[in-house]
Design a protein around this motif. Structure first.
Motif, PDB file in Angstrom:
ATOM      1  N   ASN A  22      -5.277   1.454  -6.194  1.00  0.00           N
ATOM      2  CA  ASN A  22      -4.477   1.245  -5.260  1.00  0.00           C
ATOM      3  C   ASN A  22      -5.370   0.798  -3.951  1.00  0.00           C
TER       4      ASN A  22
ATOM      5  N   GLY B 210       2.342   1.805  -3.468  1.00  0.00           N
ATOM      6  CA  GLY B 210       1.218   2.271  -4.178  1.00  0.00           C
ATOM      7  C   GLY B 210       0.894   3.769  -4.092  1.00  0.00           C
TER       8      GLY B 210
ATOM      9  N   ASN C 215       0.934  -1.115  -0.158  1.00  0.00           N
ATOM     10  CA  ASN C 215       0.108  -0.130   0.034  1.00  0.00           C
ATOM     11  C   ASN C 215       0.890   1.271   0.046  1.00  0.00           C
TER      12      ASN C 215
END
Length: 91
Positions: free
Chosen positions: A73, A43, A40
């Motif tokens: 994302n 992203g 994450n």
């Protein structure tokens, strides 16, 4: 190039370097949660990099790409989280 453009490109370089360091956590994370958070973060850094490149090149169309990538994302994070919960990976 102006000072602002140089600063934006330098900031892009810093975010790329930070993303390369975080990739280590994706492969070596001790838990699945560490890996999900690292993916994450990479992203999110990619979205910031795309937005900074759009600002540096003065191309507003690139910001649309950054927004689409941000939505992808988010959906990817939700999907991975749901997958790990269903497999019993969350304690």
């Amino acid at each position: 190039m102006t000072l602002v453009t140089d600063a934006l490109f330098a900031t892009v370089g810093v975010f790329v370097g930070f993303s390369l360091v975080i990739i280590y956590r994706i492969f070596r994370g001790p838990t699945m949660q560490d890996r999900v958070i690292a993916v994450n973060v990479v992203g999110t850094n990619t979205v910031v990099i795309i937005a900074l490149l759009g600002a540096a090149t003065d191309d507003p169309g690139v910001l649309d790409i950054a927004l689409v990538y941000a939505l992808l994302n988010f959906l990817m994070s939700i999907a991975i989280s749901k997958f790990t919960v269903e497999r019993g990976g969350v304690m």
